[in-house]
Scaffold this motif. Structure first.
Motif, PDB file in Angstrom:
ATOM      1  N   GLU A  32      -4.820  12.795   4.912  1.00  0.00           N
ATOM      2  CA  GLU A  32      -3.819  12.413   3.919  1.00  0.00           C
ATOM      3  C   GLU A  32      -2.497  11.980   4.527  1.00  0.00           C
ATOM      4  OE1 GLU A  32      -3.900  16.734   4.576  1.00  0.00           O
ATOM      5  OE2 GLU A  32      -5.375  15.584   3.481  1.00  0.00           O
ATOM      6  N   TRP A  33      -2.214  12.377   5.784  1.00  0.00           N
ATOM      7  CA  TRP A  33      -0.958  11.994   6.434  1.00  0.00           C
ATOM      8  C   TRP A  33      -0.834  10.480   6.568  1.00  0.00           C
ATOM      9  CZ3 TRP A  33      -1.240   9.113  10.797  1.00  0.00           C
ATOM     10  CH2 TRP A  33      -2.455   9.142  11.491  1.00  0.00           C
ATOM     11  N   LEU A  34      -1.966   9.750   6.501  1.00  0.00           N
ATOM     12  CA  LEU A  34      -1.911   8.282   6.580  1.00  0.00           C
ATOM     13  C   LEU A  34      -1.095   7.689   5.428  1.00  0.00           C
ATOM     14  CD1 LEU A  34      -5.607   7.557   7.610  1.00  0.00           C
ATOM     15  CD2 LEU A  34      -3.562   7.197   9.019  1.00  0.00           C
ATOM     16  N   LEU A  35      -1.046   8.401   4.311  1.00  0.00           N
ATOM     17  CA  LEU A  35      -0.246   7.931   3.171  1.00  0.00           C
ATOM     18  C   LEU A  35       1.242   7.947   3.497  1.00  0.00           C
ATOM     19  CD1 LEU A  35      -2.051   9.797   0.241  1.00  0.00           C
ATOM     20  CD2 LEU A  35      -2.323   7.406   0.912  1.00  0.00           C
ATOM     21  N   ALA A  36       1.629   8.762   4.457  1.00  0.00           N
ATOM     22  CA  ALA A  36       3.038   8.861   4.825  1.00  0.00           C
ATOM     23  C   ALA A  36       3.551   7.582   5.490  1.00  0.00           C
ATOM     24  CB  ALA A  36       3.267  10.060   5.750  1.00  0.00           C
ATOM     25  N   ILE A  37       2.665   6.805   6.094  1.00  0.00           N
ATOM     26  CA  ILE A  37       3.101   5.578   6.779  1.00  0.00           C
ATOM     27  C   ILE A  37       3.731   4.592   5.790  1.00  0.00           C
ATOM     28  CG2 ILE A  37       2.345   3.574   8.139  1.00  0.00           C
ATOM     29  CD1 ILE A  37       0.186   5.519   9.362  1.00  0.00           C
ATOM     30  N   PRO A  38       2.995   4.138   4.756  1.00  0.00           N
ATOM     31  CA  PRO A  38       3.650   3.226   3.809  1.00  0.00           C
ATOM     32  C   PRO A  38       4.690   3.932   2.950  1.00  0.00           C
ATOM     33  CG  PRO A  38       1.438   3.727   3.050  1.00  0.00           C
ATOM     34  CD  PRO A  38       1.572   4.325   4.436  1.00  0.00           C
ATOM     35  N   LEU A  39       4.517   5.233   2.721  1.00  0.00           N
ATOM     36  CA  LEU A  39       5.486   5.982   1.929  1.00  0.00           C
ATOM     37  C   LEU A  39       6.855   5.962   2.599  1.00  0.00           C
ATOM     38  CD1 LEU A  39       6.367   7.964  -0.310  1.00  0.00           C
ATOM     39  CD2 LEU A  39       5.387   9.801   1.061  1.00  0.00           C
ATOM     40  N   VAL A  40       6.908   6.336   3.864  1.00  0.00           N
ATOM     41  CA  VAL A  40       8.180   6.378   4.592  1.00  0.00           C
ATOM     42  C   VAL A  40       8.750   4.967   4.764  1.00  0.00           C
ATOM     43  CG1 VAL A  40       9.238   6.922   6.831  1.00  0.00           C
ATOM     44  CG2 VAL A  40       7.685   8.562   5.754  1.00  0.00           C
ATOM     45  N   ALA A  41       7.885   4.009   5.104  1.00  0.00           N
ATOM     46  CA  ALA A  41       8.358   2.629   5.310  1.00  0.00           C
ATOM     47  C   ALA A  41       8.992   2.068   4.039  1.00  0.00           C
ATOM     48  CB  ALA A  41       7.209   1.745   5.771  1.00  0.00           C
ATOM     49  N   ASN A  42       8.333   2.263   2.899  1.00  0.00           N
ATOM     50  CA  ASN A  42       8.871   1.729   1.645  1.00  0.00           C
ATOM     51  C   ASN A  42      10.087   2.510   1.177  1.00  0.00           C
ATOM     52  OD1 ASN A  42       7.196  -0.598   0.375  1.00  0.00           O
ATOM     53  ND2 ASN A  42       5.726   0.737   1.389  1.00  0.00           N
ATOM     54  N   LEU A  43      10.120   3.800   1.420  1.00  0.00           N
ATOM     55  CA  LEU A  43      11.301   4.588   1.085  1.00  0.00           C
ATOM     56  C   LEU A  43      12.506   4.118   1.907  1.00  0.00           C
ATOM     57  CD1 LEU A  43      12.207   6.878  -0.734  1.00  0.00           C
ATOM     58  CD2 LEU A  43      11.590   8.482   1.078  1.00  0.00           C
ATOM     59  N   MET A  44      12.274   3.835   3.189  1.00  0.00           N
ATOM     60  CA  MET A  44      13.354   3.289   4.024  1.00  0.00           C
ATOM     61  C   MET A  44      13.804   1.926   3.507  1.00  0.00           C
ATOM     62  SD  MET A  44      12.086   4.326   7.852  1.00  0.00           S
ATOM     63  CE  MET A  44      13.423   3.469   8.662  1.00  0.00           C
ATOM     64  N   GLY A  45      12.857   1.125   3.032  1.00  0.00           N
ATOM     65  CA  GLY A  45      13.202  -0.178   2.471  1.00  0.00           C
ATOM     66  C   GLY A  45      14.085  -0.051   1.247  1.00  0.00           C
ATOM     67  N   ILE A  46      13.770   0.926   0.400  1.00  0.00           N
ATOM     68  CA  ILE A  46      14.557   1.144  -0.814  1.00  0.00           C
ATOM     69  C   ILE A  46      15.947   1.667  -0.471  1.00  0.00           C
ATOM     70  CG2 ILE A  46      14.750   2.533  -2.920  1.00  0.00           C
ATOM     71  CD1 ILE A  46      11.606   2.570  -2.913  1.00  0.00           C
ATOM     72  N   LEU A  47      16.007   2.677   0.385  1.00  0.00           N
ATOM     73  CA  LEU A  47      17.270   3.355   0.670  1.00  0.00           C
ATOM     74  C   LEU A  47      18.163   2.630   1.665  1.00  0.00           C
ATOM     75  CD1 LEU A  47      15.970   7.044   0.905  1.00  0.00           C
ATOM     76  CD2 LEU A  47      17.066   5.916  -1.053  1.00  0.00           C
ATOM     77  N   PHE A  48      17.543   2.012   2.690  1.00  0.00           N
ATOM     78  CA  PHE A  48      18.335   1.445   3.790  1.00  0.00           C
ATOM     79  C   PHE A  48      18.141  -0.054   3.994  1.00  0.00           C
ATOM     80  CE2 PHE A  48      17.050   5.837   5.113  1.00  0.00           C
ATOM     81  CZ  PHE A  48      18.272   6.441   4.836  1.00  0.00           C
ATOM     82  N   ASN A  49      17.377  -0.710   3.111  1.00  0.00           N
ATOM     83  CA  ASN A  49      17.050  -2.137   3.275  1.00  0.00           C
ATOM     84  C   ASN A  49      16.401  -2.402   4.629  1.00  0.00           C
ATOM     85  OD1 ASN A  49      18.054  -2.947   0.737  1.00  0.00           O
ATOM     86  ND2 ASN A  49      20.126  -3.007   1.554  1.00  0.00           N
ATOM     87  N   TYR A  50      15.612  -1.451   5.102  1.00  0.00           N
ATOM     88  CA  TYR A  50      14.936  -1.596   6.391  1.00  0.00           C
ATOM     89  C   TYR A  50      13.516  -1.030   6.264  1.00  0.00           C
ATOM     90  CZ  TYR A  50      13.882  -1.300  11.338  1.00  0.00           C
ATOM     91  OH  TYR A  50      13.298  -1.466  12.570  1.00  0.00           O
TER      92      TYR A  50
END
Length: 142
Positions: A32-50
């Motif tokens: 299930e940790w594989l879900l963290a890859i797009p989760l963290v990436a998209n969260l960074m995109g939302i919060l930091f535009n990165y």
């Protein structure tokens, strides 16, 4: 003429494929940790535009970013919010042992990302409907 901020379509597609493949690999492997890859990436995109997935994919663009079909940043952030929510609920559910809830939310995000890859953006449709509702509501209140 001011240019509307946008993201080149190949970068958006790479992000969609990452979401889809991480969900499928989670189902296949049970990791299930594989879900963290797009989760963290998209969260960074939302919060930091990165979004690191898009930043890495940008290296592989053949043409200048402006030469590709543009995707609206506002809509992409809205879509990312939906994806982050579904991925987070899926990840937490799998970790907590709530397998059915985990599958429900990961199926939703996998289907939405795959349909977007095929050309129809469910999140964009929802975004449009919300904007239409807000517009009609503003007409009634003016």
């Amino acid at each position: 003429m001011a240019q509307i901020p946008s993201i080149p379509r190949p970068l958006v597609r790479t992000n969609q494929w990452t979401i889809f493949l991480s969900v499928v690999l989670t189902w296949i492997t049970g990791a299930e940790w594989l879900l963290a890859i797009p989760l963290v990436a998209n969260l960074m995109g939302i919060l930091f535009n990165y979004n690191p997935i898009m930043k890495i994919a940008r290296v592989f663009l053949i043409k200048e970013g402006e030469k590709y079909i543009p995707e609206d940043i506002t809509q992409q952030k809205f879509n990312a919010c939906i994806a982050v929510f579904c991925l987070a609920v899926g990840l937490i559910s799998f970790i907590a042992g709530w397998t059915i809830v985990g599958y429900v939310f990961t199926i939703m995000v996998a289907v939405a990302s795959f349909i977007a890859i095929l050309g129809f953006c469910v999140g964009c449709f929802i975004f449009f409907q919300i904007k239409q509702f807000q517009y009609r509501r503003s007409l009634r209140h003016s």
